[in-house]
Write a protein that holds these residues in place. Structure first.
Motif: not given
Length: 202
Positions: A151-155, A175-177, A183-185
Motif C-alpha cells: 500500500i503506497q500513498t502519493i508523495e 528520485n522518490y516522488c 519503491i527503488k528507494v
C-alpha cells in the motif's frame, strides 16, 4: 481496513512479529553529513513531562534518570535530497522503523540533532512556523499468507504550495516522488547497512 475478523487477526500477527515493512517520508532540520544511518537509542517515557503527556525520551547518558522504562528501538534513515526551507537548511529523508515504539521516528530524529520540520513537541516548542509536521507514512507492505499487500500513498510535500513556495533545492541523491521511484528507494534502505556507508547512533 480489514474486511473481516480473520483478516484483521492475520494483519495483527504480522505487526506483532515485526514482519511488516513501513516507510515514511520526512523532512528534517539541517543538512546531514552521512547518506544513511541506523539509530539505536532505547526509548522510554519522559519523566520530566506532565503525567498527562505521552512524550517519549531517548535513553542517553544525559537522560538516564529521566527516561522511564526504556525499551530497545531502531530506525534506519536514508538521505534523499537536501535544500532550504525559508532559507534554513533541511533534508528530505526516508525513515524505516525496525521497531514500533511511540513517537519513535520523531524522537530518534531529534536525538541525533535533526528534528523533523514542524515537530513542535520534540523541538522543545521552538518549531512553530511550518503549517504542518513533515512526517508522512508513505508505504506499508503486509506479507499476508495468501496475498502480498503493498500500500503506497502519493508523495505529499511537493504538491503542497505552502511548502514549495518556501523550498529551495540544493542536491538530490535519489528520485522518490513517483511510486516506482519510491519503491527503488525502499530497496536501497532495505539492504544491509554497510559499515563504510552507514553511520550508527546509539
Amino acid at each position: 481496513m480489514a474486511l473481516n475478523k480473520s483478516a484483521a487477526a492475520a494483519a495483527g500477527r504480522l505487526f506483532e512479529k515485526r514482519l511488516t515493512n513501513k516507510y515514511y517520508l520526512a523532512i528534517v532540520r539541517g543538512h546531514l553529513s552521512f547518506k544513511m544511518c541506523d539509530i539505536k537509542y532505547p526509548l522510554g517515557s519522559d519523566r520530566t513531562s506532565p503525567d498527562t503527556s505521552h512524550k517519549m525520551l531517548a535513553l542517553t547518558e544525559a537522560t538516564r534518570t529521566s527516561c522511564g522504562s526504556p525499551r530497545s528501538a531502531e530506525t534506519r534513515l536514508l538521505v534523499l535530497e537536501s535544500g532550504y526551507y525559508e532559507d534554513n537548511p533541511v533534508t528530505v529523508v526516508v525513515l524505516k522503523p525496525l521497531t514500533g515504539r511511540r513517537h519513535q521516528l520523531r524522537v530518534h530524529c531529534s536525538v541525533i540533532g535533526h528534528t523533523i520540520l514542524g515537530d513542535y513537541t520534540y523541538s522543545n516548542r521552538q518549531d512553530t512556523s511550518p503549517h504542518r509536521m513533515f512526517l508522512h507514512a508513505t508505504r506499508l507492505v503486509l506479507p499476508l499468507p495468501n496475498e502480498l499487500l503493498d500500500i503506497q500513498t502519493i508523495e505529499p510535500f511537493f504538491s503542497d504550495n505552502q511548502f514549495t513556495s518556501k523550498w529551495t533545492p540544493l542536491s538530490k541523491k535519489y528520485n522518490y516522488c513517483e511510486k516506482q521511484d519510491f519503491i527503488k528507494v525502499c530497496d536501497v534502505i532495505d539492504k544491509t547497512c554497510e559499515i563504510n556507508e552507514c553511520k550508527v547512533f546509539g
